[in-house]
Design an enzyme around this catalytic site. Sequence first.
Site, PDB file in Angstrom:
ATOM      1  N   ARG A 181       2.334 -18.000  13.683  1.00  0.00           N
ATOM      2  CA  ARG A 181       0.981 -18.508  13.426  1.00  0.00           C
ATOM      3  C   ARG A 181       0.985 -19.273  12.110  1.00  0.00           C
ATOM      4  O   ARG A 181       1.232 -18.694  11.054  1.00  0.00           O
ATOM      5  CB  ARG A 181      -0.021 -17.345  13.385  1.00  0.00           C
ATOM      6  CG  ARG A 181      -1.415 -17.779  13.010  1.00  0.00           C
ATOM      7  CD  ARG A 181      -2.460 -16.663  13.106  1.00  0.00           C
ATOM      8  NE  ARG A 181      -3.707 -17.143  12.563  1.00  0.00           N
ATOM      9  CZ  ARG A 181      -4.318 -16.648  11.485  1.00  0.00           C
ATOM     10  NH1 ARG A 181      -3.827 -15.581  10.859  1.00  0.00           N
ATOM     11  NH2 ARG A 181      -5.418 -17.185  11.041  1.00  0.00           N
ATOM     12  N   HIS A 190      -7.594 -22.961   7.526  1.00  0.00           N
ATOM     13  CA  HIS A 190      -7.298 -21.769   6.721  1.00  0.00           C
ATOM     14  C   HIS A 190      -7.628 -22.114   5.262  1.00  0.00           C
ATOM     15  O   HIS A 190      -6.762 -22.140   4.401  1.00  0.00           O
ATOM     16  CB  HIS A 190      -5.844 -21.343   6.914  1.00  0.00           C
ATOM     17  CG  HIS A 190      -5.578 -19.906   6.577  1.00  0.00           C
ATOM     18  ND1 HIS A 190      -4.990 -19.012   7.459  1.00  0.00           N
ATOM     19  CD2 HIS A 190      -5.804 -19.193   5.461  1.00  0.00           C
ATOM     20  CE1 HIS A 190      -4.865 -17.818   6.891  1.00  0.00           C
ATOM     21  NE2 HIS A 190      -5.348 -17.909   5.664  1.00  0.00           N
ATOM     22  N   GLU A 242     -11.099 -16.433   9.194  1.00  0.00           N
ATOM     23  CA  GLU A 242     -11.914 -15.575   8.329  1.00  0.00           C
ATOM     24  C   GLU A 242     -13.107 -16.270   7.676  1.00  0.00           C
ATOM     25  O   GLU A 242     -13.162 -16.407   6.440  1.00  0.00           O
ATOM     26  CB  GLU A 242     -11.033 -14.950   7.236  1.00  0.00           C
ATOM     27  CG  GLU A 242      -9.903 -14.107   7.777  1.00  0.00           C
ATOM     28  CD  GLU A 242      -9.159 -13.344   6.679  1.00  0.00           C
ATOM     29  OE1 GLU A 242      -9.365 -13.640   5.497  1.00  0.00           O
ATOM     30  OE2 GLU A 242      -8.381 -12.435   7.017  1.00  0.00           O
ATOM     31  N   ASN A 302      -7.964  -9.982  12.008  1.00  0.00           N
ATOM     32  CA  ASN A 302      -7.136  -9.677  10.844  1.00  0.00           C
ATOM     33  C   ASN A 302      -7.584  -8.337  10.311  1.00  0.00           C
ATOM     34  O   ASN A 302      -8.768  -8.139  10.010  1.00  0.00           O
ATOM     35  CB  ASN A 302      -7.307 -10.740   9.754  1.00  0.00           C
ATOM     36  CG  ASN A 302      -6.782 -12.101  10.185  1.00  0.00           C
ATOM     37  OD1 ASN A 302      -6.161 -12.229  11.236  1.00  0.00           O
ATOM     38  ND2 ASN A 302      -7.010 -13.111   9.363  1.00  0.00           N
ATOM     39  N   TYR A 311      -6.738  -5.239   7.509  1.00  0.00           N
ATOM     40  CA  TYR A 311      -5.968  -4.748   6.365  1.00  0.00           C
ATOM     41  C   TYR A 311      -6.391  -3.352   5.937  1.00  0.00           C
ATOM     42  O   TYR A 311      -5.559  -2.558   5.506  1.00  0.00           O
ATOM     43  CB  TYR A 311      -6.114  -5.708   5.176  1.00  0.00           C
ATOM     44  CG  TYR A 311      -5.382  -7.005   5.399  1.00  0.00           C
ATOM     45  CD1 TYR A 311      -4.022  -7.109   5.135  1.00  0.00           C
ATOM     46  CD2 TYR A 311      -6.029  -8.123   5.926  1.00  0.00           C
ATOM     47  CE1 TYR A 311      -3.330  -8.294   5.366  1.00  0.00           C
ATOM     48  CE2 TYR A 311      -5.344  -9.305   6.162  1.00  0.00           C
ATOM     49  CZ  TYR A 311      -3.996  -9.382   5.882  1.00  0.00           C
ATOM     50  OH  TYR A 311      -3.304 -10.538   6.119  1.00  0.00           O
ATOM     51  N   GLU A 348      -3.422 -10.981  11.816  1.00  0.00           N
ATOM     52  CA  GLU A 348      -2.823 -10.662  10.509  1.00  0.00           C
ATOM     53  C   GLU A 348      -2.906  -9.164  10.299  1.00  0.00           C
ATOM     54  O   GLU A 348      -3.927  -8.538  10.587  1.00  0.00           O
ATOM     55  CB  GLU A 348      -3.581 -11.326   9.339  1.00  0.00           C
ATOM     56  CG  GLU A 348      -3.385 -12.807   9.217  1.00  0.00           C
ATOM     57  CD  GLU A 348      -4.172 -13.405   8.040  1.00  0.00           C
ATOM     58  OE1 GLU A 348      -4.419 -12.688   7.041  1.00  0.00           O
ATOM     59  OE2 GLU A 348      -4.536 -14.584   8.140  1.00  0.00           O
TER      60      GLU A 348
HETATM   61  C1  FCB Z   1      -6.291 -12.757   4.452  1.00  0.00           C
HETATM   62  C2  FCB Z   1      -5.965 -14.235   4.477  1.00  0.00           C
HETATM   63  C3  FCB Z   1      -4.528 -14.566   4.179  1.00  0.00           C
HETATM   64  C4  FCB Z   1      -3.970 -13.651   3.101  1.00  0.00           C
HETATM   65  C5  FCB Z   1      -4.225 -12.219   3.451  1.00  0.00           C
HETATM   66  C6  FCB Z   1      -3.634 -11.243   2.477  1.00  0.00           C
HETATM   67  O1  FCB Z   1      -7.620 -12.588   4.105  1.00  0.00           O
HETATM   68  O2  FCB Z   1      -6.278 -14.784   5.738  1.00  0.00           O
HETATM   69  O3  FCB Z   1      -4.433 -15.913   3.858  1.00  0.00           O
HETATM   70  O4  FCB Z   1      -4.502 -14.011   1.886  1.00  0.00           O
HETATM   71  O5  FCB Z   1      -5.594 -11.986   3.536  1.00  0.00           O
END
Ligand code: FCB
Length: 463
Positions: free
Chosen positions: A88, A132, A177, A302, A304, A362
Site C-alpha cells: 500500500r 495521504h 484518515e 487503521n 493502533y 495499517e
Molecule cells: C497513521 C498514519 C501513518 C503513520 C501512522 C503511525 O495515522 O496514517 O502515516 O503516521 O499513523
Amino acid sequence: MTSSPSIVPVVLAGTRFPDRFLWGAATSAYQIEGSPLADGAGASIWHRFAHTPGRVHNGDTGDIACDHYRRAADDVALMREMGLAAYRLSIAWGRILPDGRGRVNRPGLAFYERLVDLLLASNIQPVITLYHWDLPAALEDHGGWLNPDSAAWFADYADVVVRALDDRVHLWVTLNEPWVVADGGYVRGVLAPGHTSLAEAARVAHHLLRAHAAAVDAYRASGRHQIGLVVNLEPQTPASLDERDRAAADRADAYFNRQYLDPVFLGVYPEALRTVYGDAWPHAAMEEAATIRRPIDFLGVNYYSRSVVRADPAAFPTGAGRVRQPHSAYTDMDWEVYPAGLTDILRWVRDRYGPIPLYVTENGAAFPDPPTVDGALLEDPQRVAYFRSHLQAAHAAIAAGVDLRGYFAWSLLDNFEWNYGYAKRFGIVHVDHATQRRTPKASARFYADVIRSNGESIGRDVG
Ligand code: FCB
C-alpha cells in the site's frame, strides 16, 4: 477456514487465514520518497510545514526521507524477499499536478507507473491511496480543504491517476484518515497546515467526505476495479459505569469514529457532533450528509490503540479525557497496546454498517530499536509481540464472521513520522537515515514467516 464461529471454534481453527488473504505492508509518499520537488513536482503543504521552523521535531523534513524516489527498485526487491503479496503506497498529488489542478506533469506520473510495474513484476499487488495528507501547496493558497471546490479538485486529480493506472492497480483508496487531517491539521495544529480552529476543522472534515464521494463517482466513470476509504478507528471505552463517563465516551466515539463512517454508510452525521462542535458545527452539513452516502467496495481500517476515557471538561473538543491504564504496555508514541480493540472495532464496523469487505490497512508500533550491528538482524521483540497479538486479534475477528480480506503492516520502513520527524521508528525494516542502509528487523522475519505459513506460524517463537 470458515467464517462461522459456531461451526469451527477458534481454538481448533488455529491462526490460519483464509486462502487469498492479502498480506501487505504500507507506507506513504511524503514519509518515504524524498526528492519532493524532483522532475517538475509541485511543493505540498507538508514540504512547507516541515520547512517552517518549530513545526517538526529536530527540524526534520521529508527532503530525503528514505530516498525511496531513487531507491524504489531496491525497496521492491526487499518486499519480494519478504514475500509480500501487496504493497500500500500513496501518490503525491503534486508530482502529478504541480499546481494541484490543470497541467499534468508526465515525469511524476511516470515514477508511479514504473513503481507499479516493478511491483507487478515481483508479483506484489499495488494498493494506491490517492491522498495521504500531502495537499499541493498551490491549492492551500486557494484555501485548501476549506474551499468547497476542493472536492472537485480531488475528483479531477483522481481521474488523471485512475486513467493512467487502473489497468494495473485493482485496489484504490480515496483518503487516508480524514479524522487526522481535520483534528491534527485544524484543531491541534500539530500537522500541516497547522491551523487551530474548531470551526475550520468541522468544515474541512465535511469537505473531505465530499471529496471522497466525488472521487468515488469519478472512479465509477473511468475505473474498472475497487475503491474504498481508509479511516483510523479507535474504540472509546468509558473509564467507569458513571453516566458522565459513558456520555463522554459516546461523544469521543462520535467525533473520532462515527463522524466519518455514518455519512459514508448511513448518509447522516451523529447528533452528538452538535454537542462536540457547538456553535462551530456547520448546520448545512447535516442536510448534505445524505449526498455523501454511496456504495464503496471496501473499507480500510487503521488500528493502533484504544482510548479509555472519562468526563473531563478540559479535554478539547470532546470533554473526554484519556485515562492511563496502569497495567498496560505503551508504545513509544504513548499509545496503549490493546490488541482486543482490533477484534472489537472490526466487529463493530460489521455490526453497525453491514457486511462490507474490510482490510486492516495499517497496524504496527513504534519502539526504540537497539543500534544496528553491521549485517546482523536487528532484534525488536516488542514490535514482534505487538504484531503477534494483533494478528491473533485480526484472526479472532475472522473467526467471528468478519469479512476481513487483508492486513498491512505499518510500516515497511522506518520513516518520517510527521511532526515527530525521524524520532519514532515504525519500520519492520530499519533505515539508517545517514547512510540509507536498510536492515531487516526480527519483526520482518516474523512477518515473512506469517506470510509464508498464511498465519499458522503466528503462535510460534521467532527462530
Ligand atoms: C497513521 C498514519 C501513518 C503513520 C501512522 C503511525 O495515522 O496514517 O502515516 O503516521 O499513523
